[in-house]
Design a protein around this motif. Structure first.
Motif, mmCIF file in Angstrom:
data_model
loop_
_atom_site.group_PDB
_atom_site.id
_atom_site.type_symbol
_atom_site.label_atom_id
_atom_site.label_comp_id
_atom_site.label_asym_id
_atom_site.label_seq_id
_atom_site.Cartn_x
_atom_site.Cartn_y
_atom_site.Cartn_z
ATOM 1 N N UNK A 67 34.776 37.765 38.952
ATOM 2 C CA UNK A 67 33.469 38.411 39.044
ATOM 3 C C UNK A 67 32.944 38.591 37.623
ATOM 4 N N UNK A 68 31.780 39.212 37.484
ATOM 5 C CA UNK A 68 31.153 39.322 36.164
ATOM 6 C C UNK A 68 31.990 40.131 35.182
ATOM 7 N N UNK A 69 32.712 41.114 35.686
ATOM 8 C CA UNK A 69 33.475 41.993 34.805
ATOM 9 C C UNK A 69 34.742 41.348 34.267
ATOM 10 N N UNK A 70 35.406 40.527 35.095
ATOM 11 C CA UNK A 70 36.703 39.986 34.672
ATOM 12 C C UNK A 70 36.663 38.500 34.335
ATOM 13 N N UNK A 71 35.448 37.895 34.305
ATOM 14 C CA UNK A 71 35.336 36.444 34.108
ATOM 15 C C UNK A 71 35.988 35.987 32.811
ATOM 16 N N UNK A 72 35.725 36.699 31.716
ATOM 17 C CA UNK A 72 36.275 36.299 30.414
ATOM 18 C C UNK A 72 37.791 36.428 30.408
ATOM 19 N N UNK A 73 38.290 37.529 30.943
ATOM 20 C CA UNK A 73 39.738 37.762 30.988
ATOM 21 C C UNK A 73 40.434 36.686 31.828
ATOM 22 N N UNK A 74 39.867 36.398 33.007
ATOM 23 C CA UNK A 74 40.479 35.401 33.894
ATOM 24 C C UNK A 74 40.430 34.001 33.308
ATOM 25 N N UNK A 75 39.393 33.715 32.524
ATOM 26 C CA UNK A 75 39.306 32.394 31.892
ATOM 27 C C UNK A 75 40.523 32.144 31.006
#
Length: 223
Positions: A67-75
């Motif tokens: 989702x928008x909040x965790x997109x960078x972390x999950x990438x």
């Protein structure tokens, strides 16, 4: 993987997860890339299968959780998992070890220390020194902090490779980008804040580079 995956595929995978046809197209492209890399040598079929199944599973899980909040972390987690699987498969076929002893060598520890000084430590010092100006940002984020870190890293490494022209280019480029802020602003404090912050940032990066070179020379002579 990055080059052969259009944005349309990425968006479709996020929206439809396992129902997305592009998820399977992506895995097919990945399979072809693996086969080309291995020159279609099917003796590695187990490794290829493991990489493909894991890649599918990781991408599917990422598309479901993102989702928008965790997109960078999950990438970043996604990339670490993909690379870990590849390293494991390569190790299965060709046993190797990674020697981390070089990290504990004097010059390596010295370089790591000075990189931390140039980035985080100097940021805190500059923030403290400029606190009297108390400039209120229109967009309160940490972009300026990271810009400062990057510019100091450039200055630091330019000096280490004896490329002083790069510092002049960097200062000129920053001046061009900052010219709008300085010319449009009627607040003298903002102008002083930007100029003093830039000069402090460059001066401290230069001093750090000289300090590293001096200590590195001592380390060389002691070996």
């Amino acid at each position: 993987d990055f080059l052969l995956q259009p944005n349309q595929w990425v968006k479709h995978k996020k929206k439809y997860t396992y129902k997305s046809k592009y998820l399977y197209w992506h895995i097919l492209v990945h399979a072809l890339a693996l086969l080309c890399t291995l020159q279609f040598d099917l003796t590695y079929w187990k490794g290829i299968l493991i990489v493909l199944i894991s890649h599918y599973s990781i991408d599917l899980l990422k598309s479901q959780l993102e989702n928008k909040k965790n997109a960078r972390f999950l990438f970043f987690i996604d990339q670490i998992l993909h690379l870990s699987v590849i390293f494991a498969v390569v190790r299965y076929y060709c046993f190797y070890t990674i020697d981390f002893a070089f990290i504990y060598q004097t010059k390596s520890l010295l370089l790591i220390t000075f990189i931390l000084i140039v980035t985080h430590v100097i940021s805190l010092v500059i923030k403290l020194l400029l606190s009297k100006w108390k400039i209120k940002a229109d967009t309160p984020n940490e972009a300026g902090k990271y810009i400062g870190m990057l510019e100091r890293l450039f200055v630091f490494f330019f000096i280490l490779i004896n490329y002083w022209e790069g510092i002049g280019f960097l200062l000129a480029a920053k001046s061009v980008f900052r010219f709008g802020d300085l010319s449009k602003s009627k607040d003298r404090n903002l102008t002083e804040y930007i100029l003093i912050g830039t000069l402090l940032s460059f001066a401290m990066a230069i001093m750090a580079a000289f300090g590293y070179q001096y200590l590195a020379e001592i380390a060389n002579n002691s070996i």
